[in-house]
Write a protein that holds these residues in place. Structure first.
Motif, mmCIF file in Angstrom:
data_model
loop_
_atom_site.group_PDB
_atom_site.id
_atom_site.type_symbol
_atom_site.label_atom_id
_atom_site.label_comp_id
_atom_site.label_asym_id
_atom_site.label_seq_id
_atom_site.Cartn_x
_atom_site.Cartn_y
_atom_site.Cartn_z
ATOM 1 N N PRO A 22 60.636 25.247 11.204
ATOM 2 C CA PRO A 22 60.267 24.592 12.458
ATOM 3 C C PRO A 22 61.409 24.446 13.455
ATOM 4 O O PRO A 22 61.162 24.365 14.649
ATOM 5 C CB PRO A 22 59.784 23.202 11.982
ATOM 6 N N ASN A 23 62.638 24.398 12.979
ATOM 7 C CA ASN A 23 63.736 24.188 13.921
ATOM 8 C C ASN A 23 64.278 25.483 14.499
ATOM 9 O O ASN A 23 65.353 25.515 15.075
ATOM 10 C CB ASN A 23 64.868 23.392 13.264
ATOM 11 N N ARG A 24 63.539 26.571 14.327
ATOM 12 C CA ARG A 24 63.916 27.830 14.989
ATOM 13 C C ARG A 24 63.877 27.641 16.500
ATOM 14 O O ARG A 24 63.144 26.790 17.017
ATOM 15 C CB ARG A 24 62.956 28.957 14.593
ATOM 16 N N ARG A 25 64.635 28.423 17.241
ATOM 17 C CA ARG A 25 64.698 28.281 18.684
ATOM 18 C C ARG A 25 63.313 28.391 19.316
ATOM 19 O O ARG A 25 62.548 29.321 19.045
ATOM 20 C CB ARG A 25 65.613 29.369 19.263
ATOM 21 N N VAL A 26 62.979 27.437 20.165
ATOM 22 C CA VAL A 26 61.664 27.433 20.816
ATOM 23 C C VAL A 26 61.583 28.601 21.792
ATOM 24 O O VAL A 26 62.498 28.837 22.581
ATOM 25 C CB VAL A 26 61.451 26.091 21.559
ATOM 26 N N GLN A 27 60.467 29.322 21.723
ATOM 27 C CA GLN A 27 60.286 30.462 22.604
ATOM 28 C C GLN A 27 60.090 30.000 24.047
ATOM 29 O O GLN A 27 59.303 29.106 24.337
ATOM 30 C CB GLN A 27 59.075 31.285 22.154
ATOM 31 N N HIS A 28 60.813 30.599 24.960
ATOM 32 C CA HIS A 28 60.707 30.269 26.373
ATOM 33 C C HIS A 28 59.451 30.905 26.946
ATOM 34 O O HIS A 28 59.100 32.037 26.610
ATOM 35 C CB HIS A 28 61.954 30.781 27.100
ATOM 36 N N LYS A 29 58.772 30.174 27.812
ATOM 37 C CA LYS A 29 57.489 30.670 28.327
ATOM 38 C C LYS A 29 57.647 31.854 29.267
ATOM 39 O O LYS A 29 56.688 32.584 29.515
ATOM 40 C CB LYS A 29 56.740 29.543 29.034
ATOM 41 N N ASP A 30 58.846 32.054 29.826
ATOM 42 C CA ASP A 30 59.053 33.138 30.788
ATOM 43 C C ASP A 30 59.767 34.337 30.190
ATOM 44 O O ASP A 30 60.422 35.104 30.894
ATOM 45 C CB ASP A 30 59.855 32.616 31.989
ATOM 46 N N LEU A 31 59.665 34.526 28.881
ATOM 47 C CA LEU A 31 60.273 35.693 28.247
ATOM 48 C C LEU A 31 59.544 36.967 28.674
ATOM 49 O O LEU A 31 58.359 36.930 29.036
ATOM 50 C CB LEU A 31 60.210 35.553 26.728
ATOM 51 N N PRO A 32 60.226 38.118 28.640
ATOM 52 C CA PRO A 32 59.549 39.381 28.940
ATOM 53 C C PRO A 32 58.419 39.657 27.956
ATOM 54 O O PRO A 32 58.400 39.097 26.852
ATOM 55 C CB PRO A 32 60.674 40.420 28.789
ATOM 56 N N PRO A 33 57.485 40.531 28.337
ATOM 57 C CA PRO A 33 56.407 40.884 27.405
ATOM 58 C C PRO A 33 56.983 41.531 26.145
ATOM 59 O O PRO A 33 58.061 42.124 26.171
ATOM 60 C CB PRO A 33 55.550 41.873 28.197
ATOM 61 N N SER A 34 56.235 41.399 25.051
ATOM 62 C CA SER A 34 56.719 41.901 23.771
ATOM 63 C C SER A 34 55.545 42.386 22.938
ATOM 64 O O SER A 34 54.482 41.754 22.926
ATOM 65 C CB SER A 34 57.467 40.785 23.032
ATOM 66 N N PRO A 35 55.676 43.505 22.231
ATOM 67 C CA PRO A 35 54.597 43.977 21.363
ATOM 68 C C PRO A 35 54.371 43.011 20.204
ATOM 69 O O PRO A 35 55.265 42.219 19.864
ATOM 70 C CB PRO A 35 55.102 45.335 20.860
ATOM 71 N N PRO A 36 53.201 43.063 19.576
ATOM 72 C CA PRO A 36 52.986 42.261 18.355
ATOM 73 C C PRO A 36 54.013 42.645 17.295
ATOM 74 O O PRO A 36 54.341 43.817 17.127
ATOM 75 C CB PRO A 36 51.564 42.665 17.929
ATOM 76 N N SER A 37 54.530 41.639 16.600
ATOM 77 C CA SER A 37 55.576 41.883 15.616
ATOM 78 C C SER A 37 55.092 41.571 14.215
ATOM 79 O O SER A 37 54.067 40.909 14.024
ATOM 80 C CB SER A 37 56.808 41.045 15.935
ATOM 81 N N GLY A 63 55.594 47.764 30.263
ATOM 82 C CA GLY A 63 56.370 47.686 31.490
ATOM 83 C C GLY A 63 57.826 48.071 31.278
ATOM 84 O O GLY A 63 58.288 48.240 30.146
ATOM 85 N N PRO A 64 58.595 48.195 32.390
ATOM 86 C CA PRO A 64 59.988 48.654 32.294
ATOM 87 C C PRO A 64 60.945 47.619 31.725
ATOM 88 O O PRO A 64 62.100 47.931 31.462
ATOM 89 C CB PRO A 64 60.340 48.976 33.751
ATOM 90 N N ILE A 65 60.472 46.369 31.565
ATOM 91 C CA ILE A 65 61.293 45.310 30.954
ATOM 92 C C ILE A 65 60.481 44.689 29.824
ATOM 93 O O ILE A 65 59.415 44.110 30.068
ATOM 94 C CB ILE A 65 61.663 44.220 31.973
ATOM 95 N N PHE A 66 60.933 44.850 28.599
ATOM 96 C CA PHE A 66 60.234 44.205 27.484
ATOM 97 C C PHE A 66 61.239 43.799 26.414
ATOM 98 O O PHE A 66 62.409 44.224 26.425
ATOM 99 C CB PHE A 66 59.134 45.105 26.903
ATOM 100 N N LEU A 67 60.787 42.947 25.514
ATOM 101 C CA LEU A 67 61.669 42.350 24.519
ATOM 102 C C LEU A 67 61.214 42.744 23.122
ATOM 103 O O LEU A 67 60.018 42.729 22.814
ATOM 104 C CB LEU A 67 61.643 40.820 24.655
ATOM 105 N N LEU A 68 62.179 43.124 22.298
ATOM 106 C CA LEU A 68 61.920 43.412 20.893
ATOM 107 C C LEU A 68 62.658 42.394 20.028
ATOM 108 O O LEU A 68 63.725 41.915 20.399
ATOM 109 C CB LEU A 68 62.401 44.823 20.529
ATOM 110 N N ARG A 69 62.078 42.079 18.894
ATOM 111 C CA ARG A 69 62.780 41.259 17.908
ATOM 112 C C ARG A 69 63.105 42.137 16.711
ATOM 113 O O ARG A 69 62.207 42.625 16.022
ATOM 114 C CB ARG A 69 61.919 40.069 17.474
ATOM 115 N N LEU A 70 64.390 42.369 16.514
ATOM 116 C CA LEU A 70 64.856 43.198 15.415
ATOM 117 C C LEU A 70 65.499 42.285 14.383
ATOM 118 O O LEU A 70 66.658 41.883 14.523
ATOM 119 C CB LEU A 70 65.844 44.255 15.912
ATOM 120 N N GLY A 71 64.740 41.921 13.368
ATOM 121 C CA GLY A 71 65.218 40.941 12.410
ATOM 122 C C GLY A 71 65.474 39.623 13.108
ATOM 123 O O GLY A 71 64.584 39.046 13.740
#
Length: 467
Positions: A22-37, A63-71
């Motif tokens: 639960p104490n993981r960093r809270v996701q910001h609402k304005d993050l770039p789009p991201s594929p399902p992980s 889109g030309p700006i997106f976010l990936l979570r790698l581990g």
């Protein structure tokens, strides 16, 4: 084996707990789009080869700006010119650092080389390379080295061509690597790496060349522990062990050069250039600075500078000189009209075999520069070396968290139809001269001399892009 199995199982459980605590960093609402992980691995399953194509497909969807979570690491991916311009130069200082990946600590001498974090140490290293290696004055002073080594290669090819064979098969890519190493070592230490008998590329020479490419080339293997901290013990026995072996080989090679210069004050190591100035090998300059500023120019810093010079012939080292030249040759053979136009330009300026091309001619050969620039655009450059954000920032209206990796998909930008009509075609005439630089001078001079002196024909049983 049972103990290893249970240890791996325990690590996996801890990783899952870490990801969903639960104490993981809270996701910001304005993050770039991201594929399902996926749990634990994030988006690693989407990075299929070729990676640049996989990222381009994701860009088409998100889109030309997106976010990936790698581990455990967030990675921002940019695939458009406008998005890149928001990072460079708008947020250039924020994205000035390379990711300090644990596995890279070995090859980067505890992050003390030119890849060091942004700050005074980094500025001093950049100042040295800018003034002593890549400045216009330094490049002019080293022009005789490039000319001599290219003549050295051309003389060998001419000698081989007069042995009664109309067309002779030549491993040009390997010759370009020999040329590259010779020029770099001549600039660094004042001597060649390969002599004339090596240009025939026998098995001994090929072995030595492969060893140098492995030792000073980019280490591109991904370490598991960089993205999954709980699994770093696997990295230590895998990728990091390979890096330690490479580091030892690099260190031994460079230390031998330093020892030779410290123990041998050879007057042949210097040369006089037009204007009466003395051109000295880079090692001599570094050793002189070590005497005056020993607290900064330590032995490790000197080795790190030499290592970077030898490892990267181009400032943008995603595409080295030898690969670029060999791909350019392939493209010119596939486009004979471009080859003819380049030769006509050289003949009109230099003359038809009246003399060979030299450094002073390059500024007057815009089409030759355009060919190289177009090769860099259409060639197989993938993702540029990663950067990392030093604090929170905004890109394209999206919130980018501190510590996010930045990947620039150059392949997608180079093929953006909004920037370039018929972006998949090789058309040198649409490019402008990219300016001067060590890598460009070496490539233009070597390719131009080969265009000037030889007819080219593709080897029929090996008709593929030489990458």
């Amino acid at each position: 084996m049972d103990a290893l199995y249970y240890l791996g199982l325990l690590v996996s459980i801890l990783t899952i707990v870490y990801q969903f605590t639960p104490n993981r960093r809270v996701q910001h609402k304005d993050l770039p789009p991201s594929p399902p992980s996926l749990p634990i691995i994030g988006h690693f399953h989407l990075l299929k080869r070729p990676v640049h194509q996989a990222l381009s497909n994701l860009s088409n969807k998100y889109g030309p700006i997106f976010l990936l979570r790698l581990g455990s690491r967030s990675t921002l991916v940019l695939s458009s010119r406008s998005a890149i311009e928001e990072c460079f130069p708008k947020n250039d200082i924020i994205f000035s650092n390379r990711p300090l990946l644990p596995s890279q600590k070995i090859l980067q001498d505890n992050y003390t080389t030119i890849g060091a974090p942004f700050g005074n140490h980094w500025r001093n290293l950049r100042r040295f390379t800018a003034l002593e290696i890549f400045s216009a004055k330094s490049l002019q002073m080293s022009s005789d080295i490039r000319t001599e080594e290219i003549r050295f290669m051309i003389k060998h090819l001419c000698k081989r061509s007069f042995e009664g064979v109309v067309l002779r098969k030549v491993d040009v890519k390997s010759l370009f690597y020999l040329l590259d190493f010779n020029i770099m070592l001549k600039m660094v230490a004042g001597k060649r790496c390969f002599e004339e008998e090596d240009l025939d590329l026998d098995e001994t020479t090929k072995g030595k060349l492969d060893d140098l490419k492995e030792t000073f080339g980019l280490f591109l293997y991904m370490a598991l522990g960089d993205y999954f901290p709980y699994l770093r013990w696997l990295t230590y026995y895998g990728v990091e062990k390979q890096q330690m072996n490479i580091h030892k080989k690099r260190d031994a090679f460079i230390q031998a050069l330093l020892d030779a210069h410290q123990n041998n004050n050879n007057p042949l190591m210097t040369s006089t250039v037009p204007g009466g100035e003395i051109s000295r090998p880079i090692i001599d300059v570094l050793l002189k600075l070590h005497e005056s500023e020993p607290e900064f120019y330590t032995n490790d810093v000197i080795k790190g500078i030499i290592q970077v010079i030898k490892a990267h012939s181009l400032p943008d080292y995603s595409f080295d000189m030898a690969r670029t030249c060999s791909v350019t040759q392939y493209l010119l053979m596939a486009h004979p009209e471009a080859f003819k136009k380049a030769r006509d330009e050289i003949d009109n300026h230099v003359g038809d075999y009246s003399r060979l091309l030299n450094d002073a001619d390059l500024a007057k050969l815009p089409y030759l520069h355009s060919i190289i620039s177009e090769t860099l655009r259409v060639g197989p450059v993938t993702v540029l070396p990663a950067r990392e954000s030093s604090k929170d920032c905004t890109v394209g209206g999206y919130h980018i968290p501190r510590g996010s990796q930045l990947w620039v998909n150059a392949w997608a930008v180079h093929r953006d139809p909004a920037l370039c009509i018929e972006s998949d075609r090789f058309k040198p005439k649409r490019r402008v001269c990219p300016g001067e630089g060590l890598g460009m001078r070496v490539m233009a001079l070597s390719l131009g001399t080969l265009i000037q002196c030889f007819e080219w024909e593709e080897v029929k049983d090996d008709s593929h892009v030489p990458i």
